[in-house]
Design an enzyme around this catalytic site. Structure first.
Site: not given
Length: 147
Positions: A8, A66, A68, A99, A134
Site C-alpha cells: 500500500d 504495508c 506496519t 517450520h 513441521h
C-alpha cells in the site's frame, strides 16, 4: 522462482528496496501488483492480488507490505492456501520458511529499515521447508480452512 510483490502507500519505498534485493539473485522473476505512488490505497486489495498469484501458481511466493505489515498480513491470511508470516527480524523470516512453509512474507514499511528488510528477505527467499514434524503441523493449520 517467481515472486509477486505489492504494497500500500505506506510501504512503496520499502517495496522498491525489496525489489532491488530480489534483483540481486538474477533468477527471481518479480511481478509488482502495485501500488506505485503515495496516494492512499486499501491494503486488502493489494493482498488479494498477491495471494491470487500465489494460490493460482502464477507465483511461487509473495511479499506483502504495508505501513506496519499487520493489516496486509491479516488480509493475506484470509485467503485459502496462504500462510503469510509477518517478519520484522531475520530469525522469524528463517523460521517462517523452515517450520511453517510460509508462502507470503509481510513486512512494515514504517517498522523495518531498508538494511534489515534486505536481510529478512534474503533469509526468507533462501529458506527451505524442513518437513518432518513441521509438515504435520502445517497440515493441521491448513485443515482449519476446511472447517
Amino acid at each position: 522462482m517467481k515472486i509477486t510483490i505489492g504494497s500500500d502507500h505506506g510501504a512503496v519505498q520499502l517495496k522498491e528496496e525489496v525489489k532491488m534485493v530480489l534483483k540481486e539473485y538474477g533468477d527471481i522473476e518479480v511481478t509488482d501488483v502495485g501500488t506505485f505512488g503515495t496516494e492512499s490505497v486499501d491494503y486488502p486489495d493489494i493482498a488479494e492480488k498477491i495471494c491470487a498469484d500465489v494460490v493460482s501458481g502464477k507465483a511461487d511466493r509473495g511479499i506483502a507490505l504495508c505501513g506496519t505489515g499487520i493489516g496486509i498480513s491479516i488480509a493475506c491470511n484470509k485467503v485459502k492456501g496462504i500462510r503469510c508470516a509477518l517478519c520484522n527480524d531475520v530469525y522469524s523470516a528463517k523460521m517462517s520458511r523452515q517450520h511453517n512453509n510460509a508462502n507470503v512474507l509481510a513486512m512494515g514499511g514504517r517498522v523495518v529499515g531498508f538494511g534489515p528488510a534486505g536481510e529478512i528477505v534474503r533469509a526468507w527467499v533462501e529458506g527451505e521447508f524442513e518437513g518432518g514434524r513441521h509438515e504435520r503441523r502445517v497440515n493441521k493449520i491448513m485443515a482449519i480452512e476446511q472447517k
